[in-house]
Design an enzyme around this catalytic site. Structure first.
Site, PDB file in Angstrom:
ATOM      1  N   LYS A  40      -3.154  -2.769  -1.285  1.00 27.07           N
ATOM      2  CA  LYS A  40      -3.949  -1.920  -0.383  1.00 27.07           C
ATOM      3  C   LYS A  40      -5.413  -1.855  -0.848  1.00 27.07           C
ATOM      4  O   LYS A  40      -6.323  -1.995  -0.045  1.00 27.07           O
ATOM      5  CB  LYS A  40      -3.373  -0.495  -0.338  1.00 27.07           C
ATOM      6  CG  LYS A  40      -1.938  -0.415   0.161  1.00 27.07           C
ATOM      7  CD  LYS A  40      -1.484   1.025   0.318  1.00 27.07           C
ATOM      8  CE  LYS A  40      -1.375   1.808  -0.967  1.00 27.07           C
ATOM      9  NZ  LYS A  40      -0.314   1.360  -1.900  1.00 27.07           N
ATOM     10  N   ARG A  84       0.510  10.311   1.690  1.00 31.05           N
ATOM     11  CA  ARG A  84       1.595   9.858   0.820  1.00 31.05           C
ATOM     12  C   ARG A  84       2.900  10.589   1.110  1.00 31.05           C
ATOM     13  O   ARG A  84       3.918  10.296   0.517  1.00 31.05           O
ATOM     14  CB  ARG A  84       1.168  10.192  -0.569  1.00 31.05           C
ATOM     15  CG  ARG A  84       1.194   9.305  -1.756  1.00 31.05           C
ATOM     16  CD  ARG A  84       0.901   7.917  -1.782  1.00 31.05           C
ATOM     17  NE  ARG A  84       0.911   7.388  -3.123  1.00 31.05           N
ATOM     18  CZ  ARG A  84      -0.091   6.751  -3.694  1.00 31.05           C
ATOM     19  NH1 ARG A  84      -1.204   6.549  -3.048  1.00 31.05           N
ATOM     20  NH2 ARG A  84       0.028   6.268  -4.906  1.00 31.05           N
ATOM     21  N   ARG A  88      -2.164  -6.126 -12.886  1.00 33.42           N
ATOM     22  CA  ARG A  88      -3.428  -5.609 -12.326  1.00 33.42           C
ATOM     23  C   ARG A  88      -4.449  -5.258 -13.399  1.00 33.42           C
ATOM     24  O   ARG A  88      -4.121  -4.640 -14.407  1.00 33.42           O
ATOM     25  CB  ARG A  88      -3.127  -4.364 -11.482  1.00 33.42           C
ATOM     26  CG  ARG A  88      -4.383  -3.683 -10.965  1.00 33.42           C
ATOM     27  CD  ARG A  88      -4.140  -2.821  -9.783  1.00 33.42           C
ATOM     28  NE  ARG A  88      -3.079  -1.840  -9.962  1.00 33.42           N
ATOM     29  CZ  ARG A  88      -2.527  -1.174  -8.960  1.00 33.42           C
ATOM     30  NH1 ARG A  88      -2.904  -1.395  -7.732  1.00 33.42           N
ATOM     31  NH2 ARG A  88      -1.575  -0.296  -9.194  1.00 33.42           N
ATOM     32  N   ARG A  90      -4.756   0.023 -15.784  1.00 33.70           N
ATOM     33  CA  ARG A  90      -4.583   1.456 -15.523  1.00 33.70           C
ATOM     34  C   ARG A  90      -3.460   2.032 -16.378  1.00 33.70           C
ATOM     35  O   ARG A  90      -2.452   1.360 -16.602  1.00 33.70           O
ATOM     36  CB  ARG A  90      -4.221   1.648 -14.050  1.00 33.70           C
ATOM     37  CG  ARG A  90      -5.423   1.903 -13.176  1.00 33.70           C
ATOM     38  CD  ARG A  90      -5.071   1.853 -11.728  1.00 33.70           C
ATOM     39  NE  ARG A  90      -3.887   2.630 -11.351  1.00 33.70           N
ATOM     40  CZ  ARG A  90      -3.449   2.734 -10.109  1.00 33.70           C
ATOM     41  NH1 ARG A  90      -4.085   2.114  -9.134  1.00 33.70           N
ATOM     42  NH2 ARG A  90      -2.383   3.441  -9.828  1.00 33.70           N
ATOM     43  N   ARG A 142       7.024   5.143  -9.575  1.00 32.36           N
ATOM     44  CA  ARG A 142       6.108   5.198  -8.424  1.00 32.36           C
ATOM     45  C   ARG A 142       6.772   4.567  -7.204  1.00 32.36           C
ATOM     46  O   ARG A 142       6.600   5.038  -6.076  1.00 32.36           O
ATOM     47  CB  ARG A 142       4.799   4.470  -8.752  1.00 32.36           C
ATOM     48  CG  ARG A 142       3.884   5.330  -9.607  1.00 32.36           C
ATOM     49  CD  ARG A 142       2.894   4.513 -10.388  1.00 32.36           C
ATOM     50  NE  ARG A 142       1.938   3.821  -9.563  1.00 32.36           N
ATOM     51  CZ  ARG A 142       1.214   2.779  -9.978  1.00 32.36           C
ATOM     52  NH1 ARG A 142       1.378   2.311 -11.198  1.00 32.36           N
ATOM     53  NH2 ARG A 142       0.365   2.218  -9.176  1.00 32.36           N
TER      54      ARG A 142
HETATM   55  P1  AMP Z   1      -2.758   4.836  -6.510  1.00 27.75           P
HETATM   56  O1  AMP Z   1      -4.079   4.590  -7.146  1.00 27.75           O
HETATM   57  O2  AMP Z   1      -2.847   4.961  -5.014  1.00 27.75           O
HETATM   58  O3  AMP Z   1      -1.709   3.874  -6.962  1.00 27.75           O
HETATM   59  O4  AMP Z   1      -2.282   6.285  -7.021  1.00 27.75           O
HETATM   60  C1  AMP Z   1      -2.042   6.538  -8.394  1.00 27.75           C
HETATM   61  C2  AMP Z   1      -1.336   7.864  -8.545  1.00 27.75           C
HETATM   62  O5  AMP Z   1      -2.166   8.928  -8.061  1.00 27.75           O
HETATM   63  C3  AMP Z   1      -0.043   8.013  -7.754  1.00 27.75           C
HETATM   64  O6  AMP Z   1       1.070   7.464  -8.447  1.00 27.75           O
HETATM   65  C4  AMP Z   1       0.072   9.532  -7.607  1.00 27.75           C
HETATM   66  O7  AMP Z   1       0.496  10.137  -8.815  1.00 27.75           O
HETATM   67  C5  AMP Z   1      -1.389   9.914  -7.405  1.00 27.75           C
HETATM   68  N1  AMP Z   1      -1.766   9.894  -5.968  1.00 27.75           N
HETATM   69  C6  AMP Z   1      -2.603   9.010  -5.340  1.00 27.75           C
HETATM   70  N2  AMP Z   1      -2.738   9.302  -4.043  1.00 27.75           N
HETATM   71  C7  AMP Z   1      -1.977  10.403  -3.824  1.00 27.75           C
HETATM   72  C8  AMP Z   1      -1.697  11.193  -2.679  1.00 27.75           C
HETATM   73  N3  AMP Z   1      -2.224  10.916  -1.469  1.00 27.75           N
HETATM   74  N4  AMP Z   1      -0.852  12.252  -2.834  1.00 27.75           N
HETATM   75  C9  AMP Z   1      -0.329  12.559  -4.027  1.00 27.75           C
HETATM   76  N5  AMP Z   1      -0.541  11.854  -5.147  1.00 27.75           N
HETATM   77  C10 AMP Z   1      -1.365  10.786  -5.057  1.00 27.75           C
END
Ligand code: AMP
Length: 216
Positions: A13, A88, A127, A159, A170
């Protein structure tokens, strides 16, 4: 035009959002990036979210909502948003609709990147993110599009939540909480699914082929 990029963690994404930003002059809103920024700056909010992120769980909805209100109330972003990793869960999707209405906007399209679980894990574990410019790379795949990356390789970082245990959590969180949103958008006739197993440029070609028809 506001777009939601939907898909499991590691679906690509962020990479496709970066492509859309360049091609269509839009703004990427990654709630993951916004949360990591809060943690980096050690803000009040960061205390509430660090544990969730490290465990692969969702951060609380009230935190996410406050971050999104900041964006939607900013005229600079008006109708030019790509949501990456948001909404989410179903509450966030309902709240987003409410907020968009309040700020006189709407979602034009939801793009679902459909990717196999095996590939997702490989994409997550490989990544690397440039700490200087934010671009995303993968040590397992040759990333031809990013040959023009000029920053020193020392800025490439993994990360903290891109390890195998958290990646599996996740993915589980995605299946339980996030996947049900697909039906919500399908019912609104906004959903376009794309084969996300292809290489970066083929996926972007598929995405591009949907978007002009919306602008016409
Ligand atoms: P991402 O960078 O999108 O992979 O997000 C990394 C982490 O941030 C996720 O595993 C969640 O713990 C948190 N996170 C990101 N976006 C959201 C969201 N919209 N709602 C809740 N937690 C989020």
């Amino acid at each position: 035009m506001n777009i939601v990029l939907f898909g499991p963690p590691g679906a690509g994404k962020g990479t496709q959002a970066d492509n859309l930003v360049k091609y269509f002059n839009l703004y990427k809103i990654s709630t993951g990036d916004l949360l990591r920024n809060e943690i980096k700056n050690n803000t009040e909010l960061s205390k509430k979210i660090n544990k969730n992120i490290n465990k692969g769980e969702l951060a609380p909805d009230d935190v996410i909502n406050s971050l999104i209100v900041r964006i939607l109330s900013d005229r600079k972003f008006y109708n030019r948003l790509i949501f990456d990793g948001y909404p989410r869960n179903i509450n966030q999707a309902i709240n987003l609709d409410k907020l968009l209405k309040e700020y006189n906007q709407k979602i034009s399209l939801v793009i679902n990147l459909d990717v196999s679980k095996d590939l997702i894990i490989k994409r997550i574990l490989g990544r690397q993110i440039c700490n200087k410019c934010g671009l995303i790379f993968n040590k397992y795949f040759v990333n031809l599009e990013n040959n023009d990356h000029k920053c020193d390789p020392k800025y490439l970082e993994t990360r903290a939540d891109d390890n195998e245990d958290t990646a599996i959590n996740r993915f589980e969180t995605y299946l339980q909480k996030t996947l049900p949103i697909l039906n919500y958008y399908k019912n609104q006739n906004l959903l376009h699914s794309i084969n996300g197993n292809d290489d970066i440029s083929s996926i972007f070609d598929q995405i591009r082929s949907i978007i002009p028809s919306l602008e016409a």
